[in-house]
Write a protein that holds these residues in place. Structure first.
Motif, short mmCIF file in Angstrom:
data_model
loop_
_atom_site.label_atom_id
_atom_site.label_comp_id
_atom_site.label_asym_id
_atom_site.label_seq_id
_atom_site.Cartn_x
_atom_site.Cartn_y
_atom_site.Cartn_z
N HIS A 340 0.84 -1.21 0.00
CA HIS A 340 0.00 0.00 0.00
C HIS A 340 0.87 1.26 0.00
CE1 HIS A 340 -3.80 -2.00 0.44
NE2 HIS A 340 -3.52 -2.51 1.64
N ALA A 341 1.88 1.27 0.89
CA ALA A 341 2.68 2.48 1.08
C ALA A 341 3.52 2.80 -0.15
CB ALA A 341 3.57 2.31 2.31
N ILE A 342 4.18 1.79 -0.73
CA ILE A 342 5.02 2.03 -1.91
C ILE A 342 4.17 2.48 -3.09
CG2 ILE A 342 6.54 0.91 -3.59
CD1 ILE A 342 7.54 -0.88 -1.28
N MET A 343 3.00 1.86 -3.25
CA MET A 343 2.12 2.25 -4.35
C MET A 343 1.64 3.69 -4.17
SD MET A 343 1.22 0.46 -6.98
CE MET A 343 0.87 1.53 -8.36
N ALA A 344 1.33 4.06 -2.92
CA ALA A 344 0.88 5.43 -2.65
C ALA A 344 1.97 6.44 -2.95
CB ALA A 344 0.44 5.55 -1.19
N GLU A 345 3.23 6.12 -2.61
CA GLU A 345 4.33 7.04 -2.87
C GLU A 345 4.63 7.15 -4.36
OE1 GLU A 345 6.27 9.14 -1.02
OE2 GLU A 345 4.78 8.80 0.55
N ILE A 346 4.40 6.09 -5.12
CA ILE A 346 4.62 6.14 -6.57
C ILE A 346 3.56 7.01 -7.23
CG2 ILE A 346 4.56 4.76 -8.68
CD1 ILE A 346 5.80 2.45 -7.07
N ILE A 347 2.31 6.84 -6.83
CA ILE A 347 1.21 7.57 -7.47
C ILE A 347 1.16 9.02 -6.99
CG2 ILE A 347 -1.32 7.71 -7.62
CD1 ILE A 347 -1.37 4.67 -7.65
N ARG A 348 1.33 9.22 -5.68
CA ARG A 348 1.31 10.58 -5.13
C ARG A 348 2.46 10.73 -4.15
NH1 ARG A 348 -4.03 9.78 -5.66
NH2 ARG A 348 -4.27 8.84 -3.62
N PRO A 349 3.62 11.14 -4.60
CA PRO A 349 4.79 11.27 -3.75
C PRO A 349 4.51 12.14 -2.52
CG PRO A 349 5.41 11.55 -6.04
CD PRO A 349 3.91 11.52 -6.01
N GLY A 350 4.99 11.69 -1.36
CA GLY A 350 4.81 12.43 -0.13
C GLY A 350 3.48 12.23 0.55
N SER A 351 2.70 11.25 0.08
CA SER A 351 1.34 11.09 0.61
C SER A 351 1.28 10.22 1.86
CB SER A 351 0.42 10.49 -0.46
OG SER A 351 0.86 9.19 -0.82
N VAL A 352 2.32 9.40 2.13
CA VAL A 352 2.27 8.49 3.28
C VAL A 352 2.62 9.26 4.55
CG1 VAL A 352 3.30 6.45 4.35
CG2 VAL A 352 2.78 6.45 1.90
N SER A 353 1.76 9.13 5.56
CA SER A 353 1.99 9.78 6.85
C SER A 353 2.57 8.82 7.87
CB SER A 353 0.68 10.36 7.38
OG SER A 353 0.84 10.85 8.69
N GLN A 354 2.15 7.55 7.79
CA GLN A 354 2.61 6.56 8.77
C GLN A 354 2.37 5.16 8.24
OE1 GLN A 354 0.43 5.76 12.62
NE2 GLN A 354 2.19 6.84 13.50
N VAL A 355 3.30 4.26 8.52
CA VAL A 355 3.14 2.83 8.23
C VAL A 355 3.27 2.11 9.56
CG1 VAL A 355 3.90 0.87 6.86
CG2 VAL A 355 4.23 3.18 5.99
N ALA A 356 2.27 1.30 9.94
CA ALA A 356 2.27 0.68 11.27
C ALA A 356 1.88 -0.79 11.18
CB ALA A 356 1.32 1.41 12.20
N LEU A 357 2.51 -1.60 12.03
CA LEU A 357 2.15 -3.01 12.15
C LEU A 357 1.33 -3.28 13.41
CD1 LEU A 357 5.34 -5.02 11.07
CD2 LEU A 357 3.34 -4.41 9.74
N SER A 358 1.13 -2.29 14.23
CA SER A 358 0.39 -2.51 15.47
C SER A 358 -1.08 -2.76 15.18
CB SER A 358 0.53 -1.28 16.39
OG SER A 358 0.16 -0.10 15.69
N PRO A 359 -1.64 -3.85 15.74
CA PRO A 359 -3.07 -4.15 15.50
C PRO A 359 -3.96 -3.05 16.06
CG PRO A 359 -1.92 -6.04 16.44
CD PRO A 359 -1.01 -4.87 16.59
N ARG A 360 -4.94 -2.64 15.29
CA ARG A 360 -5.86 -1.59 15.74
C ARG A 360 -7.23 -1.91 15.16
NH1 ARG A 360 -5.52 3.59 17.78
NH2 ARG A 360 -3.25 3.66 17.62
N GLY A 361 -8.22 -2.05 16.04
CA GLY A 361 -9.54 -2.45 15.58
C GLY A 361 -9.47 -3.86 14.99
N LYS A 362 -9.96 -4.01 13.76
CA LYS A 362 -9.90 -5.30 13.08
C LYS A 362 -8.67 -5.44 12.21
CE LYS A 362 -14.92 -5.97 12.96
NZ LYS A 362 -16.12 -6.23 12.10
N ALA A 363 -7.89 -4.37 12.10
CA ALA A 363 -6.72 -4.38 11.21
C ALA A 363 -5.47 -4.80 11.97
CB ALA A 363 -6.52 -2.99 10.61
N LEU A 364 -4.63 -5.65 11.33
CA LEU A 364 -3.36 -6.06 11.92
C LEU A 364 -2.26 -5.04 11.62
CD1 LEU A 364 -3.46 -9.87 11.10
CD2 LEU A 364 -3.85 -8.78 13.31
#
Length: 497
Positions: A340-364
């Motif tokens: 997700h993050a690499i694709m976002a940076e390719i399409i819109r450079p500078g768009s990623v604010s944070q990449v996290a592995l910590s589980p939150r809600g239903k997301a891992l």
């Protein structure tokens, strides 16, 4: 004396029954008739859960704190329209000279949490009126006539309370009006049809020269469901759209809810307003409250910007969980989020604010994006880019494992929603069509065509960055959370390597 009648009857009935038993009479028929009479009496009086609410005795009467339009943020247009309509109640002499008929009803339509109830409370304060609130669900029961009786009681209570407190007007607010005001299909009479008919009758009975004057304000999330008889001029004369706030409105709301909280001087609420794109007023209030809770947990005297960022994540995705994933699962999640993050940076450079592995809600794990400028019109290229970002996680899993996992389910739901937008906007090969006329097979075909094509492009794009995945994987697993700047620096180092 009348108020002691129930107590007298309760005391007299056992004496009568004992006397009949003493005479050797069968008291069972008497008991049955007594119970039946009790039910009929309460039905006619409008008491009990099975019947209309006796509003004067059963509806709680509490003193509402004054609530003004200044306390509502992000709805300047809606407030302007509402104040203009309310001036018909306030400036009665001026409108009488111009022959203007006062409005009978105002309909507030918009998404949940945008402040419709608050606008109604402020309207009552602005006009110095009695304020009565009810929900549409209060007027519907399985017993015929209950809802209609409650509508009559509500209007009767509004008039009597206004007279008692010597007010010249009363504001009645009905939330979820679609429950009783839905479109009638012309079939057999139903209980809520009678309730709607009674509401229409009460609105027709509101006259300009009556005292006190009644103004009905209703709120709905689904205006398209309302019956046309309810929406016509002479009933709900003014329809006001209460939309989600823009960036300026979000900043106003945040400032309102920050007024009673210790905010650190380093906090930039304008940036928080930008990050909370698409949030309603209720969600923004929750962000400020959750940020204060985070500050309390860490025993900080003031709310820092990191507390507000964590609060935005919580409102969007839920609280962090203590689920522990296996090593293989963590690697899969890390590759998925990197996709997700690499694709976002390719399409819109500078768009990623944070990449996290910590589980939150239903997301891992999750990727948070920097806010775009508030945008309401989208091109086909922009929407295709959004789909490719959503598909990036599944594409990364296929690249390294040869198959996808259930972790892509939410991504696919998001992608299909965007495909629906493309079709309904005439931005696909189908051209300009009526989407409601499409069959399930047609929807499946166009969705499959678009997603397969964009998935192929996504895989091809990410395949050229395979080494970036390999070099970034261990860093993300070790750090668990990377800021946007740290992630972009990592990409630069990997590209140079």
């Amino acid at each position: 004396m009348r108020k002691y009648v129930p107590e007298i009857l309760i005391g007299a009935i056992p004496v009568v029954l004992a006397f009949l038993l003493f005479l050797g009479q069968n008291v069972v028929p008497v008991l049955m008739f007594a119970v039946l009479g009790f039910v009929v009496f309460y039905a006619s009086r409008g008491r009990g859960k099975l019947t209309a609410l006796s509003s004067q005795q059963r509806r709680p009467s509490k003193k509402e704190n004054p609530f003004t339009f200044e306390q509502i943020g992000g709805q300047e247009k809606a407030k302007q329209e509402l104040v203009e309509a309310l001036d018909f109640l306030v400036r009665q002499e001026q409108i009488a000279k111009l022959g203007i008929r006062p409005l009978k009803g105002i309909l507030l339509a918009g998404p949940p949490g945008t402040g419709k109830t608050l606008l109604a409370k402020a309207a009552a304060h602005y006009t110095d009126s009695i304020y009565l609130a009810a929900s549409g669900s209060e007027f519907v029961e399985m017993y015929v006539g209950v809802g209609a009786g409650r509508i009559r009681d509500l209007f009767k209570e509004a008039r009597s309370k206004a007279q008692k407190e010597k007010k010249s007007s009363a504001v009645i607010f009905i939330d979820e009006i679609e429950v009783i005001g839905g479109k009638r299909d012309g079939g057999q009479q139903r209980e809520y049809d009678q309730t709607l008919n009674q509401l229409l009758t009460e609105m027709d009975g509101i006259y300009a020269n009556e005292a006190p004057r009644i103004l009905l304000i209703a709120a709905t999330n689904r205006k398209e469901m309302l019956d046309s008889a309810l929406l016509r001029p002479g009933r709900f004369d003014r329809h006001i759209q209460v939309d989600l706030p823009d960036k300026k409105g979000r900043l106003h709301i945040l400032n309102i809810h920050a007024s009673n909280k210790p905010i650190a001087d380093t906090v930039d609420l304008e940036r928080i307003a930008a990050e909370s794109f698409g949030f309603s007023g209720a969600q923004l209030e929750s962000v400020m409250n959750e940020a204060a809770i985070y500050a309390l947990r860490e025993e900080h005297e003031k709310i820092d910007e990191k507390h507000l960022s964590m609060a935005i994540d919580k409102v969007m995705m839920g609280e962090k969980t203590d689920r522990e994933a296996s090593k293989e699962e963590r690697e899969r999640v890390a590759l998925h989020e990197l996709g997700h993050a690499i694709m976002a940076e390719i399409i819109r450079p500078g768009s990623v604010s944070q990449v996290a592995l910590s589980p939150r809600g239903k997301a891992l794990g999750y990727v948070r994006h920097n806010p775009l400028q508030d945008q309401y019109l989208y091109t086909k290229a922009f929407l295709n880019g959004q789909i490719m970002i959503a598909l990036g996680g599944a594409a990364a899993e296929e690249m390294f494992y040869g198959e996808r996992s259930t972790g892509s389910r939410g991504d696919f739901d998001q992608a299909m929603d965007i495909v629906k937008t493309l079709v309904e906007s005439g931005l696909t090969e189908l051209g300009i069509i009526d989407a409601s006329m499409m069959t399930k097979e047609a929807w499946a075909s166009i969705t499959r065509t678009i997603l397969d094509e964009l998935m192929g492009q996504t895989k091809e794009t990410l395949e050229a960055k395979r080494e970036v995945f390999t070099l970034s994987l261990q860093t993300l697993i070790r750090e668990e959370t990377l800021s946007g700047e740290e992630f972009r620096q990592l990409l630069k180092e990997n590209a140079a390597a």
